[in-house]
Design a protein around this motif. Structure first.
Motif, mmCIF file in Angstrom:
data_model
loop_
_atom_site.group_PDB
_atom_site.id
_atom_site.type_symbol
_atom_site.label_atom_id
_atom_site.label_comp_id
_atom_site.label_asym_id
_atom_site.label_seq_id
_atom_site.Cartn_x
_atom_site.Cartn_y
_atom_site.Cartn_z
ATOM 1 N N TYR A 247 0.861 -1.182 0.000
ATOM 2 C CA TYR A 247 0.000 0.000 0.000
ATOM 3 C C TYR A 247 0.897 1.231 0.000
ATOM 4 O O TYR A 247 1.958 1.238 0.628
ATOM 5 C CB TYR A 247 -0.882 -0.014 1.240
ATOM 6 C CG TYR A 247 -1.948 1.046 1.272
ATOM 7 C CD1 TYR A 247 -2.989 1.042 0.353
ATOM 8 C CD2 TYR A 247 -1.920 2.046 2.235
ATOM 9 C CE1 TYR A 247 -3.973 2.014 0.388
ATOM 10 C CE2 TYR A 247 -2.901 3.019 2.284
ATOM 11 C CZ TYR A 247 -3.924 2.997 1.353
ATOM 12 O OH TYR A 247 -4.893 3.964 1.388
ATOM 13 N N ASP A 248 0.487 2.268 -0.726
ATOM 14 C CA ASP A 248 1.429 3.352 -0.970
ATOM 15 C C ASP A 248 1.325 4.538 -0.017
ATOM 16 O O ASP A 248 1.694 5.654 -0.358
ATOM 17 C CB ASP A 248 1.329 3.843 -2.422
ATOM 18 C CG ASP A 248 -0.080 3.818 -2.957
ATOM 19 O OD1 ASP A 248 -1.002 3.673 -2.147
ATOM 20 O OD2 ASP A 248 -0.254 3.926 -4.175
ATOM 21 N N VAL A 249 0.843 4.317 1.196
ATOM 22 C CA VAL A 249 0.912 5.312 2.264
ATOM 23 C C VAL A 249 1.574 4.656 3.460
ATOM 24 O O VAL A 249 1.165 3.572 3.880
ATOM 25 C CB VAL A 249 -0.481 5.844 2.659
ATOM 26 C CG1 VAL A 249 -0.370 6.754 3.886
ATOM 27 C CG2 VAL A 249 -1.121 6.608 1.510
ATOM 28 N N VAL A 250 2.606 5.288 4.007
ATOM 29 C CA VAL A 250 3.277 4.785 5.204
ATOM 30 C C VAL A 250 2.581 5.367 6.428
ATOM 31 O O VAL A 250 2.338 6.578 6.494
ATOM 32 C CB VAL A 250 4.767 5.174 5.215
ATOM 33 C CG1 VAL A 250 5.429 4.764 6.525
ATOM 34 C CG2 VAL A 250 5.483 4.546 4.026
ATOM 35 N N TYR A 251 2.257 4.500 7.380
ATOM 36 C CA TYR A 251 1.567 4.945 8.593
ATOM 37 C C TYR A 251 2.563 5.214 9.714
ATOM 38 O O TYR A 251 3.281 4.307 10.139
ATOM 39 C CB TYR A 251 0.568 3.883 9.054
ATOM 40 C CG TYR A 251 -0.601 3.688 8.128
ATOM 41 C CD1 TYR A 251 -1.712 4.511 8.212
ATOM 42 C CD2 TYR A 251 -0.592 2.691 7.163
ATOM 43 C CE1 TYR A 251 -2.785 4.349 7.355
ATOM 44 C CE2 TYR A 251 -1.657 2.518 6.302
ATOM 45 C CZ TYR A 251 -2.748 3.349 6.404
ATOM 46 O OH TYR A 251 -3.809 3.175 5.553
ATOM 47 N N PHE A 252 2.609 6.446 10.190
ATOM 48 C CA PHE A 252 3.312 6.714 11.440
ATOM 49 C C PHE A 252 2.351 6.336 12.568
ATOM 50 O O PHE A 252 1.310 6.969 12.752
ATOM 51 C CB PHE A 252 3.711 8.181 11.542
ATOM 52 C CG PHE A 252 5.030 8.482 10.894
ATOM 53 C CD1 PHE A 252 6.196 8.493 11.642
ATOM 54 C CD2 PHE A 252 5.109 8.729 9.532
ATOM 55 C CE1 PHE A 252 7.427 8.752 11.047
ATOM 56 C CE2 PHE A 252 6.328 8.992 8.919
ATOM 57 C CZ PHE A 252 7.497 9.002 9.685
ATOM 58 N N ALA A 253 2.695 5.285 13.306
ATOM 59 C CA ALA A 253 1.794 4.736 14.316
ATOM 60 C C ALA A 253 1.914 5.446 15.665
ATOM 61 O O ALA A 253 1.324 5.000 16.649
ATOM 62 C CB ALA A 253 2.069 3.242 14.495
ATOM 63 N N ASP A 254 2.642 6.550 15.721
ATOM 64 C CA ASP A 254 2.791 7.316 16.953
ATOM 65 C C ASP A 254 1.418 7.698 17.509
ATOM 66 O O ASP A 254 0.541 8.138 16.758
ATOM 67 C CB ASP A 254 3.569 8.610 16.699
ATOM 68 C CG ASP A 254 4.873 8.393 15.942
ATOM 69 O OD1 ASP A 254 4.923 7.499 15.085
ATOM 70 O OD2 ASP A 254 5.823 9.134 16.203
ATOM 71 N N GLU A 255 1.253 7.571 18.814
ATOM 72 C CA GLU A 255 0.003 8.003 19.439
ATOM 73 C C GLU A 255 -0.231 9.492 19.176
ATOM 74 O O GLU A 255 -1.368 9.940 19.027
ATOM 75 C CB GLU A 255 0.052 7.761 20.952
ATOM 76 C CG GLU A 255 0.217 6.300 21.354
ATOM 77 C CD GLU A 255 -1.082 5.529 21.296
ATOM 78 O OE1 GLU A 255 -2.113 6.127 20.897
ATOM 79 O OE2 GLU A 255 -1.075 4.340 21.641
ATOM 80 N N ASN A 256 0.843 10.260 19.153
ATOM 81 C CA ASN A 256 0.768 11.687 18.868
ATOM 82 C C ASN A 256 2.053 12.080 18.149
ATOM 83 O O ASN A 256 3.123 12.106 18.752
ATOM 84 C CB ASN A 256 0.602 12.490 20.158
ATOM 85 C CG ASN A 256 0.281 13.946 19.892
ATOM 86 O OD1 ASN A 256 0.191 14.376 18.742
ATOM 87 N ND2 ASN A 256 0.115 14.713 20.949
ATOM 88 N N PHE A 257 1.949 12.359 16.866
ATOM 89 C CA PHE A 257 3.122 12.615 16.039
ATOM 90 C C PHE A 257 3.929 13.812 16.526
ATOM 91 O O PHE A 257 5.146 13.860 16.379
ATOM 92 C CB PHE A 257 2.664 12.841 14.593
ATOM 93 C CG PHE A 257 3.779 13.035 13.602
ATOM 94 C CD1 PHE A 257 4.483 11.945 13.112
ATOM 95 C CD2 PHE A 257 4.112 14.308 13.154
ATOM 96 C CE1 PHE A 257 5.509 12.123 12.183
ATOM 97 C CE2 PHE A 257 5.132 14.489 12.229
ATOM 98 C CZ PHE A 257 5.831 13.402 11.750
ATOM 99 N N VAL A 258 3.241 14.791 17.102
ATOM 100 C CA VAL A 258 3.898 16.021 17.538
ATOM 101 C C VAL A 258 4.005 16.031 19.062
ATOM 102 O O VAL A 258 3.028 15.841 19.773
ATOM 103 C CB VAL A 258 3.116 17.265 17.066
ATOM 104 C CG1 VAL A 258 3.800 18.544 17.539
ATOM 105 C CG2 VAL A 258 2.986 17.263 15.555
#
Length: 553
Positions: A247-258
């Motif tokens: 699938y061509d979207v990478v998921y950042f699985a961070d609970e909160n990216f920032v």
């Protein structure tokens, strides 16, 4: 390799709708496997959830591996399956040491061990260092008596070691094992890449335990890897898998990216700069809070330039009083401004988090929520039927207990075991949860797919200076999408009026009939409008002499 074999299992819950969503691997399990291997232990990883494996086949695979240690991770939806399998493993492999970990086991540790005598060791919180120490101790013939983060049995007693402090430097961990990706591809599946750039959350939302899980024994509530370390892994992943049908979207699985404050936002900007500077071509998705980007257009612009294509924003409510009650720390205006800001840079937000129903909901609040969702283009039945679930470890449960809203059967195995303060809301919530699941999922998936694809083509057209030729068709897609949203919105508001005047099952059955008969043609119309948009895109690109196509969805 050490003569001590470990099998790690993420069980399946019996049904994964992979025709709508790309399977993603369990990164927690993947980190455990990599850390154990680094310590010299052979590991067999079985992510049955991602692979959509049946119970019997998973159990047979575990037993055939003849492990010395079997480690289960499980969320609420898969917990009963995990414990059923643990009991079966105990019968088949009486000498194996059976461990369990994850958020559910961590926050319901006493109950889990009391109810499941087959469990020998329970790992609380961040598990990499704990599980390695447990395995090394067992190999040497020692119980984990001095292993922080491990609870274990000594005869009839449960020994509770102190919780382990959070890992200070996440860069010291090995990259997670990617066994599951390889198995998905071997089975002809189309998995998504996922990556974890940080751990924890600095928020204090009363309905969530993310801010507690990763730092039970002390440490910062949110920690990040360095930008270089993250992009090293990201580049290696794309090099290995990008041309293999993923699938061509990478998921950042961070609970909160920032992370918190200005430094958290600046770290996100540094990560975006690192991706761009190293020429990594990627489309990615993040989870974030609305207040992280409010008024911070520079950060959204940087991330969009680096490949940000979708943001799952924790909106939760369109009612300011409810946001305060949830201790969300955000405002409805911030929700609206953040959605608008992401839209400016073609970052899709149609999968944002929302909690329509909670035990204190009023009918007036539900109407506000529905109007809010309609205004931001997210009035799907999926969003309008979601309710708060009392997962172990959340603060909200204590409040409900004080107010007498917990049912006698409430517990870690029944996280919906509460009553609503307003009985009319309860009837409505239960009725909407029975709406045809397949159609609800189709509606949600259609909107997300169309939004992602439309945004991708608009970015491409703006790059080649040809957007003007598609404005009419774009307006057609948006109008069709609004009409589809309106079907679900009208169904919800009719249910609300039904709750106000006195619930009638026959009337709700007619309402369901309206939804079932009206939504499919509305979704078909969205697809037809999108196909017309694609024809206009092709014509506009051909007229400009440029190569057609979007850069990924």
């Amino acid at each position: 390799m050490k003569p001590f074999r470990v099998v790690l299992v993420s069980p399946n819950e019996g049904f994964v709708p992979d025709q709508y969503y790309a399977p993603t691997e369990h990164l927690g399990l993947a980190y455990l496997a990599a850390t154990l291997r680094q310590a010299g232990f052979p590991v067999h990883l079985i992510d049955a959830y991602a692979l959509n494996l049946p119970y019997d086949g998973t159990l047979a695979e575990v037993v055939a591996a003849a492990p010395d240690v079997v480690g289960f991770t499980a969320e609420y939806n898969t917990f009963e399956h995990a414990m059923r399998m643990a009991r079966a493993v105990r019968d088949a492999l009486p000498r194996a040491v059976i461990c369990v970990g994850g958020e559910h086991a961590t926050f319901a540790a006493d109950q889990v061990l009391a109810e499941n005598p087959c469990i020998d060791v329970l790992v609380r919180g961040e598990g990499e260092q704990t599980l390695v120490e447990v395995a090394e101790g067992l190999l040497a013939g020692r119980a984990p008596e001095a292993t922080s983060g491990a609870w274990f049995r000594r005869g009839p007693d449960v020994m509770r070691n102190p919780d382990r402090p959070a890992i200070t430097d996440l860069d010291t961990l090995p990259f997670p094992a990617r066994d599951t990706l390889d198995r998905c591809l071997e089975r002809g599946m189309r998995p998504a890449l996922s990556i974890l750039g940080s751990r924890g959350c600095h928020g204090r939302c009363s309905f969530c335990n993310a801010h507690r899980f990763f730092n039970l024994g002390g440490g910062r509530s949110w920690r990040s890897r360095t930008a270089k370390n993250v992009v090293d892994e990201l580049g290696a992943l794309l090099h290995r898998y990008q041309d293999r049908g993923i699938y061509d979207v990478v998921y950042f699985a961070d609970e909160n990216f920032v992370g918190p404050g200005r430094s958290g936002l600046e770290r996100a900007g540094v990560l975006a700069d690192e991706i761009v500077a190293r020429g990594v071509r990627v489309s990615f998705e993040i989870f974030c809070r609305a207040d992280s980007f409010d008024g911070q257009e520079w950060a959204v612009q940087k991330l969009a330039a680096a490949g940000l294509r979708s943001a799952l924003v924790g909106l939760e409510s369109g009612d300011q009083g409810r946001l305060r009650g949830m201790k969300k720390g955000t405002t409805v205006d911030q929700n609206l401004r953040t959605i608008e800001l992401f839209a400016k840079y073609h970052v899709v937000t149609s999968s944002s988090g929302f909690l329509m129903f909670n035990p204190y909901s009023t009918l007036d609040e539900l109407a506000k929520n529905a109007r809010f969702l309609m205004a931001v283009g997210q009035a799907t039945m999926y969003n309008m039927s979601l309710r708060v679930l009392l997962y172990p470890g959340i603060q909200f449960t204590a409040e409900l207990g004080r107010d007498g809203l917990l049912l006698p059967g409430f517990g870690h195995r029944n996280v919906a075991g509460y009553r609503f303060r307003d009985a009319r809301v309860q009837v409505m919530a239960e009725a909407l949860s029975s709406v045809e699941r397949a159609l609800v999922l189709r509606e949600d998936a259609t909107h997300r797919y169309i939004d992602l694809q439309t945004a991708a083509f608009l970015r491409h057209l703006e790059t080649v200076g040809r957007r003007r030729g598609v404005e009419g068709a774009l307006a057609g897609v948006r109008a069709a999408r609004r009409r589809a949203n309106a079907v679900s919105y009208r169904a919800f508001m009719r249910a609300l009026r039904l709750a106000e005047r006195g619930w009638e099952d026959d009337a709700f059955a007619r309402l369901q009939g309206y939804y079932r008969s009206s939504l499919p043609p509305a979704l078909d119309a969205v697809n037809e409008a999108f196909e017309e948009f694609l024809r206009r895109v092709e014509a506009a690109v051909d007229a400009g002499g440029a190569t057609s196509g979007a850069e990924g969805n």
